[in-house]
Scaffold this motif. Structure first.
Motif, PDB file in Angstrom:
ATOM      1  N   THR A  66     -20.316 -15.864  56.491  1.00 46.80           N
ATOM      2  CA  THR A  66     -20.438 -14.624  57.666  1.00 46.80           C
ATOM      3  C   THR A  66     -19.383 -13.760  58.019  1.00 46.80           C
ATOM      4  O   THR A  66     -18.538 -12.577  58.150  1.00 46.80           O
ATOM      5  N   PHE A  67     -18.126 -13.789  57.754  1.00 48.78           N
ATOM      6  CA  PHE A  67     -17.419 -14.065  57.643  1.00 48.78           C
ATOM      7  C   PHE A  67     -16.395 -13.145  56.957  1.00 48.78           C
ATOM      8  O   PHE A  67     -16.211 -11.882  57.403  1.00 48.78           O
ATOM      9  N   THR A  68     -16.827 -13.614  55.347  1.00 48.51           N
ATOM     10  CA  THR A  68     -16.497 -12.081  54.796  1.00 48.51           C
ATOM     11  C   THR A  68     -17.429 -11.034  54.339  1.00 48.51           C
ATOM     12  O   THR A  68     -17.130 -10.535  53.241  1.00 48.51           O
ATOM     13  N   ALA A  69     -18.616 -11.234  54.164  1.00 53.39           N
ATOM     14  CA  ALA A  69     -19.691 -10.380  53.833  1.00 53.39           C
ATOM     15  C   ALA A  69     -19.254  -8.779  54.860  1.00 53.39           C
ATOM     16  O   ALA A  69     -19.415  -7.958  54.359  1.00 53.39           O
TER      17      ALA A  69
ATOM     18  N   ASN B   5     -19.940  -3.746  53.828  1.00 57.61           N
ATOM     19  CA  ASN B   5     -19.120  -3.031  55.217  1.00 57.61           C
ATOM     20  C   ASN B   5     -19.766  -2.785  55.494  1.00 57.61           C
ATOM     21  O   ASN B   5     -20.380  -2.025  55.272  1.00 57.61           O
ATOM     22  N   PRO B   6     -19.863  -2.532  56.700  1.00 57.93           N
ATOM     23  CA  PRO B   6     -20.564  -1.612  57.863  1.00 57.93           C
ATOM     24  C   PRO B   6     -20.019   0.350  57.389  1.00 57.93           C
ATOM     25  O   PRO B   6     -21.252   1.033  57.455  1.00 57.93           O
ATOM     26  N   VAL B   7     -18.916   0.535  57.263  1.00 61.97           N
ATOM     27  CA  VAL B   7     -18.774   2.094  56.943  1.00 61.97           C
ATOM     28  C   VAL B   7     -19.110   1.672  55.970  1.00 61.97           C
ATOM     29  O   VAL B   7     -20.546   3.231  55.760  1.00 61.97           O
ATOM     30  N   PHE B   8     -18.745   1.792  54.988  1.00 63.13           N
ATOM     31  CA  PHE B   8     -18.723   2.299  53.334  1.00 63.13           C
ATOM     32  C   PHE B   8     -19.891   1.664  52.650  1.00 63.13           C
ATOM     33  O   PHE B   8     -20.395   2.401  51.915  1.00 63.13           O
TER      34      PHE B   8
ATOM     35  N   LEU C 124     -16.376 -10.423  65.230  1.00 59.50           N
ATOM     36  CA  LEU C 124     -15.251  -9.771  64.963  1.00 59.50           C
ATOM     37  C   LEU C 124     -14.756  -9.504  63.487  1.00 59.50           C
ATOM     38  O   LEU C 124     -14.680  -8.533  63.315  1.00 59.50           O
ATOM     39  N   ALA C 125     -16.412 -10.349  62.356  1.00 57.81           N
ATOM     40  CA  ALA C 125     -15.285  -9.859  61.079  1.00 57.81           C
ATOM     41  C   ALA C 125     -16.433  -8.849  61.095  1.00 57.81           C
ATOM     42  O   ALA C 125     -15.865  -7.032  60.067  1.00 57.81           O
ATOM     43  N   SER C 126     -17.211  -7.687  61.703  1.00 61.54           N
ATOM     44  CA  SER C 126     -17.712  -6.532  61.491  1.00 61.54           C
ATOM     45  C   SER C 126     -16.633  -5.772  61.808  1.00 61.54           C
ATOM     46  O   SER C 126     -16.412  -4.469  61.725  1.00 61.54           O
ATOM     47  N   GLY C 127     -16.131  -5.908  63.163  1.00 60.72           N
ATOM     48  CA  GLY C 127     -14.517  -5.404  63.772  1.00 60.72           C
ATOM     49  C   GLY C 127     -14.296  -4.876  62.605  1.00 60.72           C
ATOM     50  O   GLY C 127     -13.161  -3.628  62.235  1.00 60.72           O
ATOM     51  N   MET C 128     -13.406  -6.217  61.594  1.00 59.00           N
ATOM     52  CA  MET C 128     -12.407  -5.849  61.153  1.00 59.00           C
ATOM     53  C   MET C 128     -12.991  -5.092  60.062  1.00 59.00           C
ATOM     54  O   MET C 128     -12.291  -4.206  59.331  1.00 59.00           O
TER      55      MET C 128
END
Lengths: 196, 197
Positions: B8-11, B17-20, B133-137
């Motif tokens: 969940t954290f690394t995906a 990645n939400p942006v690219f 948190l991971a998505s935010g990062m």
């Protein structure tokens, strides 16, 4: 700043400070919907309508309810609720009037609620201190500007559909580059009218 | 459990990645990245909002009826965004002024709501917190990279410190809207081009 002519605000928000190309608002639906001209036209029209009306509504709510009560800081929540309620209404109307349009827009109508452009215009309206008439024309002009941009993009994407695009640039990449060029072109208008 | 948490954290940092990859949250990606300082403040705000709204929504997911889910999500997000807005206004009024409406627009940042819909609605609070948190990062590091290059090329400085010196002619276009579009497109191109090899 707040005593601009409505005409200036109107044309300024279409051309010189286009909501999409100068303020980057409404990019998500812009990138995903602009594949089809018909869908773009439908969504664009919906955006014009929703934007013009919600900006005016939010102006009334902000100036006659939130400010007198000192609830200024609640404006995000209140604006988004006004927009969500209004979009729900538009959705019901479109569902009745046009089956085809409703089917085509599919999941994108609810997404108008989270279309940053709609909320963004209301927030800009507060920051720039527009009066009621200017707010309405600002909303209307921004909607038309968004419509213009998405229609132009849909047309260009249709033209390039068969061309060979470098690997990795297909889809979002090339769309962003075209948007960049459109932004360059629209920068040519800057200086004609200055609304910031 | 630990394996799932790690995944969940690394995906969101890489292949999801939400942006690219998912092309979400593009508005602020383009708007605030013309200098690094504003970008860092903005991404901290977004990370705070995604993490806590995913967590809160996941806690409440069984009591919120499906019919009003969307509006409930929006209200949860808006609450946290108001906190960010008030804190920024009080402690960093200058940056708050420059960010203008884009702080409020975290509410409509598709990443926040997207993660709530796609993940927090069907997962326990702990995992949702990690996912948020991971998505935010994932969002944060893309923005920081883009902002670094835009500020460097557009103003010849990083974090406000002049870095390139007098010989450098600023590419004014990089801090203006077209530069934002081109920079993000190039970023996507580089990442996608590499990943398929």
């Amino acid at each position: 700043m707040n005593d601009l002519m409505p005409v200036a605000v109107f044309f300024g928000s279409i051309f010189t400070s286009n909501i999409l190309l100068a303020n980057y608002l409404g990019m998500c639906s812009f990138l995903s919907v602009s594949k089809e001209i018909e869908t773009s036209a439908g969504l664009g029209a919906a955006v014009i309508f929703v934007m013009a009306v919600t900006t005016a509504l939010n102006w009334l709510v902000y100036n006659y309810i939130l400010l007198p009560l000192g609830l200024d800081y609640l404006r995000f929540i209140v604006f988004i609720v006004v927009i969500a309620g209004f979009v729900q209404l538009v959705e019901m109307i479109i569902e009745r009037i046009s089956e085809g349009l409703y089917a085509a827009l599919g999941i994108f109508l609810p997404l108008i609620t989270v279309n940053c452009a709609i909320l963004g215009v209301s927030l800009f309206m507060v920051i720039r201190n527009y009066n009621f008439i200017n707010s309405f024309f600002f909303g209307l002009g921004s909607g038309i500007g968004w419509f213009l941009a998405i229609m132009a993009m849909a047309g260009i994407r249709k033209k390039i559909a068969g061309s060979r695009i470098p690997r990795g640039l297909e889809g979002a990449g090339i769309t962003l580059i075209i948007a960049g060029m459109m932004a360059l072109a629209f920068m040519g208008f800057s200086g004609m009218i200055n609304v910031t | 459990m630990a394996g799932k948490a790690l995944k969940t954290f690394t995906a969101p940092l890489g292949k999801d990645n939400p942006v690219f990859v998912q092309i979400l949250g593009i508005c602020s990606t383009l708007a605030v990245t013309n200098n690094l300082k504003n970008t860092v403040v903005m991404v901290l705000g977004v990370m705070f909002t995604t993490t806590l709204s995913s967590f809160t929504f996941s806690l409440l997911r069984k009591v919120i009826p499906g019919r009003i889910r969307m509006i409930a999500e929006t209200l949860i997000i808006a609450t946290f965004v108001i906190i960010v807005d008030i804190v920024l206004r009080a402690f960093m009024p200058e940056i708050w002024q420059q960010l203008g409406p884009y702080v409020g627009l975290i509410i409509t940042n598709c990443i926040v709501m997207g993660r709530m819909e796609a993940f927090a609605a069907s997962n326990p609070p702990g995992l949702s917190l990690i996912d948020g948190l991971a998505s935010g990062m994932g969002y944060a590091y893309v923005l920081v990279i883009i902002a670094f290059f835009r500020e460097l090329l557009g103003s010849g400085s990083v974090w406000g410190f002049p870095l390139l010196g007098d010989w450098w002619t600023n590419w004014a276009i990089m801090i203006m809207p077209p530069g934002a579009f081109f920079m993000l497109a190039i970023f996507i191109w580089v990442v996608k081009g590499r990943s398929k090899e």
